[in-house]
Structures are given as C-alpha cells and as structure tokens.
Design a protein around this motif. Structure first.
Motif, short mmCIF file in Angstrom:
data_model
loop_
_atom_site.label_atom_id
_atom_site.label_comp_id
_atom_site.label_asym_id
_atom_site.label_seq_id
_atom_site.Cartn_x
_atom_site.Cartn_y
_atom_site.Cartn_z
N MET A 194 39.00 47.73 41.23
CA MET A 194 38.03 47.01 40.41
C MET A 194 38.55 46.78 39.01
N ALA A 195 39.26 47.77 38.48
CA ALA A 195 39.78 47.61 37.13
C ALA A 195 40.80 46.48 37.07
N THR A 196 41.64 46.39 38.11
CA THR A 196 42.69 45.38 38.06
C THR A 196 42.19 44.00 38.49
N ASN A 197 41.24 43.95 39.41
CA ASN A 197 40.83 42.64 39.91
C ASN A 197 39.57 42.10 39.29
N LEU A 198 38.65 43.00 38.91
CA LEU A 198 37.40 42.52 38.34
C LEU A 198 37.36 42.71 36.83
#
Lengths: 611, 196
Positions: A194-198
C-alpha cells in the motif's frame, strides 16, 4: 444540534485520557497499595465505559461519524503519517462494548487474582492491552492500526505466560507469538504494497486510489494477517493452547477482543475487498473450513476451557464466512454480540473450576445446578445465545448470517459446512452443559463451592444482561448499510433454528444413552477429533525438528566439513583415489594378452594398408 | 609518639595494586600471566576428545560423561566432528516423568546427567517426542486426506454453487415450443420472464 462533532471529539478524548491515566499513576507512586488495581484501573475502565456511552448515543441518535486527525507525525515526500482517530459506526460501537466487557472481567479478576502478589502488574497489563485494542479499533491509518496490532500481540504473549514458571504456559505463549508473527508477515507485506502503490496509509486515500488497481496481492496479505490473529485454519493451534493463561486473560483477549482484531481488520478494509471475488471466495472457504474443523475438535474435548476456546475459534470462522459473503456489517454485529456471551461463558467456567478446587475436566463435574445456580443460569444463557436461540443476542447476528448464507450465490460446500458447524455448535454446547451441571455430581463431596461473592455475581449478571439485550439494542438502533433479504420461503427462514434443534436433540439423545453403556475402544474419527485433527501433533513436531536439526547440522558440521574438507583436500583425495583405483583395476596384469592383442592389431593394420 | 614519616601515596597505591594482582582468582590475561586458576570450570580432561578406538578409551570416555560403559555409544566416525560424545536416545524432556523429584524440575534433568547433543531441540518448549495413540503415517494420511478432500469439495462447490432462484426459468427456442409438441406452422407467442 450544533457542535455535535465537538461533543463527540471531547467525550472520546476524555475516554482515552481516563483509560491511559492509570498507566502514568503507576509510574508515579509504586503500587504498594494493595487495592491500587481496583481503585485505579477497574474504576478507570468503568468511568471510561460511561464516558464512551455519550459518543455511542450521539451516533445512534444523529448518525454522526467523524475522523480526528491530531498530529502530523512524519512524512517522506508526499507520504504522510498522522495520528488520526476514526470514529465511525465500527469504533463508536465497539469501544463501549469492549469497555463494558473489560469492566466485568476486571471486577471478576479482582476476586480471582486476589492471592497473586503481582496483581497490580496483571491489571496494568490488561489495561495496556485495552489501550492497544482501542488504538487498533479507532485507527484511521494503517500505521496506527499496526501499532495496536503489535500491542495486542505482545500483551497476549505476556498475559498467556503470566505464570511464567510453568513450562506449558511458556510454550503456549511462544505459540501465540509465533503464529501471530506469521500473520504479521501478511500484514507487513500489505502495508508495504500500500505504501508503494497507493502512496498512503490513510484509509480514505487508500479506498479511493485502490479502485482502479488489482488488489489481489495486498488482500492476500490482509487475509493472512486475519488468519494469524483470528486463529483461522492453518494458524489456529495457538488459541486452544492460550487457555494456559489466567481466565480473565482468556475471557478478555481470547474470546472478545484480541482474536476479533483480524476480522475487524478485514471489516475495516472491506472497501478494498468487496469487488475482489478471489478475496471473498478465499475468506469464505477459509472461514467455512475453520468453523467446521474447530467444531469437530470441540466435540470430544474434556477440558471445559478448551471447549469454549474451540467454540471461539468456530465463531471466528463464522465471522470470516460472513466477510466472504460481502456482509461486513453482520460480521461486526456478530463480533459485538459474541463478546458478551463468550466472556460470560469463560467467567462461568472459572467459577466452576474454582468451586471444584481447580478441576477442569468435565467428566469430573456434574450436578452443579442446585449448588451454584447463578453461575449455571449464566452458563445456560450464554450457551443458548451461542446456539442462536431466538431473541437473545446471538440470534440477531447468527440468524442473520445464516439467512444471508442461504440467500446468497455461494460455494455450495461452504454453505453445507457452515450449516453442519452450526448444528454441531448446539451439540458441543449441550455436551458441555450435560457434563457440567446436569445429572449427578462426580466430584468429591468436600469441594469449596461458593458463588456468594459480589465480585463474581455482579460481573456475571452484567454480562448476562448484555447477552440478553445487546443484540436487540444494536439491531433496533442502527439500520444495516446493505438491505437484507426480507422475503424468503419458510424453510429458508427456519433453517438456522431447525438445524440447531436437530443438533441439540441428537446430542441429548447421545448423551442420555451413552452414559448407560459400557465404554468401548475409540474409533479413528474419535481420535481425529480428540487430537485436534492431528494438526498440532504433526506441525509442532515435524517442522521444529526438521529445522532445528538441519540448522544445527549446517551450523556446526556441514559448513566446517564443506569448507575445510569437501571443497579442498578430501574431495581431491577421493577423486584422485577413484581415478587411480579405476585405472589400476582396469590393468589386470594380463601382459601376454595385451602384447598379443597389440601385435595382432598391428599386423591387421599393416595388412590392410598393404592391400 | 613516632615521628611522622612522609608517605609516598603513589607507592602505597602501587603496592596495593601489585598485591591484588598476585592474589585471588583473576580471569583473562592476569590468569594467563600469573597462572592463577579457579578450581571450578571445565578442565582439559572433561572436554570432549577424539573418537574412542580401544576399549580402554571407551571406558575412559564413559567415565568422563558419567555413563555406564554398557550404555556408552559414541556417534559413528564419519568426519562430522562428534568425537567421543555419547549418542543418547532421541527422546525429548516432555517424555520424562513429571512427578519424579528432578534436581532441575523445569528441565526434568538431574545434576551431572549427560546432555543430548541436540538438547536445545528437546526442551519442553520445543519438539515433543512422546508417543501418540495413532501412528505418524496414519495421522499424516488422515490430516492431509481431510484437507485434500475439503479442497476437492470446495472446488466442486465453486463449480456447482448454491443460490435461490429469483425468477422462473426461461428456456430458449421460444420456450421449447417445438420440443413440447407445438405446431410448426403456427407462430408461437413470446414467453419472457427477464431480459439479459
């Protein structure tokens, strides 16, 4: 009504302050005061409960929900992490319930742990656990949720291993930590994804940006996390083992609050999963398998606490099934109602165990109905609620779940398993009741049976009221976000009731005629159930043995042998030796034969060349 | 009264220091230099040695490890570096009598008892080798058979899901007009319960 949000915010912050303050006062003046735990912690939780009712009433009356973002904690470029509290239906409803149940359990624990010299520390641990749970439930971002998640895991470890000098308790605590850790891997993976994609850990941003992405990977991580924390099949053995801890720990952590954290995580992050059929199917299958497997295991247990532990695991499987049906509201409703009757069942079991001088085997109980009437009545109410008896708390959630199950388009085997498990729930509940307080006593006559203590009866009565009223209050107060199926054929509507009564009747029949026959050699499926499906035996022996032996061999022998011998001297020696041996063996010393062959070949070549 | 002699403080300190160095059980470099050793601790004789080849070596090794000569069995000499360490039965501490008055009750071990090479794997928190009522092969077959059966049934359940009907069935070919014996020359009426 103006400034509702200020009232909501303020009352919730006051609740948190009341909860957190005993932690600080414990540092300020060391708890030499023997009733510090009662005066400070139990009173704090009680006051916090009453204060948390104000947000609940405001929410029910006006539908107010809000998010409080306090502090911008840190950021990496555009990735912000704040401390933010989300007060929506889930948290506003769950916090008062958790506080109510905790208040009852703390009052009970002030009697049960009275002779423990570290009772103040025990209460402080329970309070820290409660604070971590509230952090988890009110978190508006994944980081805060993770803090609460790890907090409840660590407190679970410390509390299960409360009697740390007992090796079995240590093993159980280790099991809890390790199984939870495996689940945490899933959660951390989801966090990283989530940190990298969202680019955010805030719920609102995650839900919006995730709409267009393929969410299979993080959702599998979240399901793994829920499997670990909520004891789904595969990572479930820690929950029955956790019964090594004191009963207040079992009642609070391992029935009402901590184990539902996994399900709560999935409910909270439902917008990520609701359009993902793969995730929903996984939840459904996992939940159905868990609920049936643990119900089978509960059928033949003889330790009363283990029966209730497996019952908890089974209900968690049912909650997972509900999530798989895309009904997060029903799952949450079941979380709330389950908290009441399960905590009450644990407290009742502890009173019974204490009354019989620490006898936990149900085969050595019996006839307690007239001796401890309040406790047995509460046990009956709790078991009835567990079975889904109409109009108790469990009915409103469980019956709604079964109706949703029957009316949905779902895996037929999952449906079959869940219905079977519901039936067997009635069976093991009846078995427990039958052995514990029906029939005649099977314990020594001079047992210190006494329930005439306010610290026992008041919590039990409060939880009994909760068991009776909570389902009704919650269903009447709040409209479900998804419209339920309201019209269905009578046989669908009555399915839950019919299969429960069926299970109850068969169990009663079996109980009544098996106690008059001679005991016989158990069959294979009896062993399957008693030994918990052989899962703990196989997993806890094979894997540790293999890995420990392998790691020891590698560390102390293989590396040395390889680097000192096998890659250098010994290999060269052996290779050379084999070559030399082969070469010399070929030479069998038949010199005359070799010479004659040589000359014959020479002659043939010369003759061929000549001609 | 004796006349006060001037005292060399540095000398006093140095003397005290030298006296301290030369006395007592010191570890590390001091012990190495001065040869002072405590009477406790591992001696050279009690450390494991090389693989015993003669019966005398076996007897000496058995005495060293506090085992009877008949019970002593070293690990086979395959270059793994076990030396003369005894090969004890692969039994975990959970199998030992819980009611016996052990010297170390939590470890279920007596003082001086030889420790298994993998003793850390066999403590009560780890591998348990106690016998199970059902054999290992039977247990594995039942558990993995159960899981396999469940997975198969779930796969079939996905193939044939369960649902409640929401409308009457709608058949193709004009509600199967010809198959139900309708007149092929007449135009059948439309029967539609829902439109896709």
């Amino acid at each position: 009504m103006p400034s509702l949000h200020i009232i909501l915010t303020t009352s919730f912050i006051i609740t948190l302050v009341i909860l957190i303050s005993p932690v600080f006062t414990s540092i300020l003046y060391k708890s030499l005061n023997p009733i510090w735990h009662t005066h400070h912690i139990k009173t704090a939780v009680k006051m916090a409960f009453f204060t948390s009712l104000l947000p609940l009433f405001l929410h029910v009356h006006t539908g107010t929900e809000l998010t409080i973002t306090n502090l911008h904690w840190m950021n990496i470029m555009t990735f912000d992490i704040n401390t933010s509290i989300k007060l929506d239906h889930l948290s506003i409803t769950f916090v008062p319930i958790a506080l109510y149940v905790t208040w009852a359990i703390l009052e009970f624990a002030s009697w049960y742990m009275k002779s423990d010299p570290n009772i103040n520390q025990f209460f402080k641990f329970l309070l820290i656990f409660l604070i971590a749970m509230v952090t988890l439930v009110t978190a508006n971002n994944m980081f805060q949720l993770f803090i609460g998640w790890e907090g409840v895991g660590i407190m679970s470890f410390l509390l299960i291993g409360w009697w740390w000098a007992r090796a079995d308790a240590n093993t159980a605590a280790l099991q809890a930590v390790l199984y939870n850790r495996v689940g945490d891997v899933g959660l951390i993976f989801a966090l990283g994804w989530m940190a990298t994609n969202l680019n955010s850990w805030e719920m609102q941003q995650m839900f919006i940006t995730a709409k267009s992405l393929d969410m299979n990977a993080p959702v599998i991580g979240l399901i793994l996390a829920a499997t670990g924390k909520s004891a789904q099949f595969g990572l479930h053995p820690w929950l029955p083992s956790a019964m090594e801890g004191p009963t207040p720990v079992s009642a609070l952590l391992h029935s009402s609050t901590m184990v539902v954290a996994g399900i709560f995580l999935l409910v909270r992050l439902m917008p990520l999963m609701q359009d993902n059929p793969f995730a929903l199917t996984t939840c459904l299958i996992l939940g159905a398998l868990t609920t049936l497997f643990t119900t089978i295991c509960a059928l033949t247990q003889n330790d009363i606490k283990k029966i209730i532990a497996f019952s908890t695991s089974s209900q968690l499987g049912l909650m997972m099934v509900t999530i798989g049906l895309n009904q997060p509201y029903l799952a949450f409703l079941h979380i709330c109602t389950h908290a009441f009757f399960k905590a009450m069942l644990f407290l009742c079991s502890r009173v019974i165990i204490h009354a019989l001088k620490n006898e936990q085997d149900i085969r050595k109980m019996g006839g307690l109905h007239y001796l401890i009437p309040t406790t047995t009545s509460c046990l009956t109410i709790g078991s009835l609620a567990l079975m889904g008896t109409p109009f108790l708390a469990g009915f409103f959630s469980k019956d709604a779940i079964i109706e949703a199950l029957n009316n949905s388009y779902l895996n037929a085997w999952a449906l079959a398993l869940t219905l079977l498990a519901t039936s067997l729930t009635a069976a093991y509940s009846l078995r427990m009741i039958f052995f514990v307080y029906m029939n005649f006593p099977r314990f020594p006559a001079l047992s210190p049976i006494n329930e005439n203590i306010k610290s026992i009866t008041n919590p039990l009565k409060r939880l009994a009221w909760g068991t009776i009223l909570a389902g009704l209050l919650m269903t009447c107060a709040v409209l479900p976000p998804k419209p339920p199926m309201l019209s269905m054929p009578p046989y669908i509507k009555l399915t839950a009731l019919v299969i429960t009564i069926l299970g109850l009747t068969i169990a009663l029949e079996l109980a009544l005629f098996t106690n008059k026959q001679r005991p016989y050699m158990p069959k294979q499926y009896f062993y399957f159930s008693t030994m918990l499906g052989y899962y703990p035996t196989i997993m806890h022996r094979f894997f540790p043995y293999t890995f420990l032996k392998l790691s020891q061999t590698i560390a102390s022998m293989t590396i040395d042998q390889t680097s000192l011998e096998k890659t250098g001297p010994k290999t060269i020696t052996s290779l050379n030796l084999s070559l030399a041996t082969t070469t010399s063996n070929i030479q069998k010393g038949m010199n005359k034969t070799f010479l004659s062959l040589f000359f014959t070949t020479l002659m043939i070549i010369i003759l061929l060349n000549y001609y | 009264m004796l006349p006060e002699q001037p005292v060399n403080m540095a000398g006093v300190v140095f003397r005290r220091w030298a006296r301290a160095l030369s006395n007592g059980n010191r570890s590390g470099i001091s012990a190495f230099l001065l040869g002072n050793r405590a009477a406790s601790g591992m001696t050279k004789d009690s450390l494991p040695g090389s693989y015993p080849k003669t019966p005398e070596e076996r007897a000496a090794a058995a005495k060293k490890y506090n085992i009877r000569v008949e019970d002593y069995e070293p690990y086979p000499d395959r270059g793994e570096g076990f030396g003369d360490y005894p090969k004890l039965p692969e039994r975990s501490q959970s199998e030992r009598d819980p009611w016996y008055q052990w010297d170390h009750p939590d470890l279920r071990r007596n003082w001086g008892e030889p420790m298994h090479w993998d003793f850390d794997a066999y403590i009560r928190n780890r591998v348990d080798t106690s016998p199970s009522p059902v054999s290992w092969s039977s247990m594995s077959k039942q558990l993995f058979g159960f899981i396999g059966f469940m997975l198969l049934m779930f796969y079939l359940g996905e193939k044939f899901p369960s649902y409640q009907p929401v409308a009457p069935k709608q058949y193709p070919y004009n509600d199967l007009y010809l198959e139900r014996g309708g007149d092929p020359d007449k135009q059948p009426e439309e029967v539609k319960h829902y439109e896709i």
